[in-house]
Scaffold this active site. Structure first.
Site, short mmCIF file in Angstrom:
data_model
loop_
_atom_site.label_atom_id
_atom_site.label_comp_id
_atom_site.label_asym_id
_atom_site.label_seq_id
_atom_site.Cartn_x
_atom_site.Cartn_y
_atom_site.Cartn_z
NE ARG A 176 -3.82 0.20 2.22
CZ ARG A 176 -4.58 0.63 3.23
NH1 ARG A 176 -4.59 -0.04 4.38
NH2 ARG A 176 -5.31 1.71 3.10
CB CYS A 234 -1.80 3.51 9.70
SG CYS A 234 -3.19 3.96 10.75
#
Length: 294
Positions: A176, A234
């Site tokens: 990611r 995050c």
């Protein structure tokens, strides 16, 4: 202070009748059945904490998928879990504390000092052959008074400038970070200047945090140093709290970008980098990443 409590210490506290508030924060991305898992087996006396409803406000693009709730709403939730001023609180989950760390961070941010993560979570408790119970636990309402600002945090503007003054860590999975996949947020990639530091690398195969010296070496390899500011983000500010706890175990204090990439990627004015390099690459004439949600 050490954010962790091991199973032996917790078991001795409970056996000795020492007041301890247990919070079961069963939640995982893509698994909406946390409450059912809790009802099927939890630590004796543990109260279920609904991450989506109690540890976050409703999602809005401008604030991300798990915005921090209003302080008064969080205080009401904490009282509903039975927390009084001065209590010792231990949070856990069944995913290496990736969700429970959100409750730990928020309670510490609220000014509660004696808050811990059960190292290894439910799996560690079961591995010792200790009893679990089924069904709901309804706590007697507590009287805790929580404030705001007990833990350092930053907004998008500070996150953008952070790599110029310190270390910005991206706690998501490497794929990611690199922009190879993005299952939930509008654009793929990372905040320019951030270093990849997957939260999963903070724990061993049993879900326990790595020893302090190993964590310190891990973060030092990423540029973290005493006296150098460090911040973490995050996807939505949940697992980044786990990394803040790991940094604390290693002896470092870190700020949290609570809006995280879900907030950042929803703002088309903010650049997104791709690739393994912190600076990343930017397709000519447009912001990196892709439009639309996945």
């Amino acid at each position: 202070m050490n954010p962790l409590m091991d199973v032996t210490t917790l078991g001795n506290r409970l056996a000795g009748g020492q007041r301890t508030v247990l919070l079961d924060v069963r939640w995982a991305l893509g698994d909406p059945h946390g409450h059912e898992h809790y009802l099927g087996g939890h630590l004796p006396g543990a109260v279920f904490v609904d991450l989506g409803a109690e540890l976050a406000a409703p999602p809005v693009p401008a604030r991300g998928r798990h915005p921090l709730p209003a302080p008064e709403d969080f205080q009401a939730a904490a009282r509903g879990w039975g927390i009084n001023n001065g209590d010792v609180v231990v949070a856990y989950d069944d995913t290496a504390n990736m969700a429970a760390a959100r409750a730990w961070w928020m309670l510490r941010n609220g000014g509660l000092r004696e808050v811990y993560l059960l190292d290894g979570g439910l799996a560690a408790w079961r591995a010792e052959g200790l009893a679990v119970e089924q069904g709901p636990v309804v706590a007697e309402p507590g009287n805790v008074v929580l404030a705001d600002g007990g833990m350092p945090r930053l907004d998008a503007g500070a996150a953008a400038a952070w790599p110029d003054r310190g270390v910005l860590l991206d706690a998501r999975a490497g794929e990611r970070y690199r922009g190879e996949v993005e299952p939930v947020d509008p654009r793929a990639g990372h905040i320019p200047g951030a270093a990849s530091a997957p939260t999963s690398d903070n724990v061993d195969a049993t879900g326990r945090f790595l020893p302090a010296d190993e964590l310190r070496s891990r973060f030092e390899a990423l540029g973290v140093r005493d006296g150098r500011p460090v911040a973490v983000y995050c996807g939505s500010g949940v697992t980044a709290a786990h990394e803040v706890a790991a940094l604390e175990v290693a002896g470092f204090s870190a700020a949290l970008y609570a809006g995280s990439f879900s907030e950042w990627s929803n703002n088309p004015q903010l650049p997104v980098a791709t690739g393994a390099d912190p600076g990343g690459s930017f397709p000519a004439g447009k912001l990196a990443g892709r439009s639309g949600s996945v």
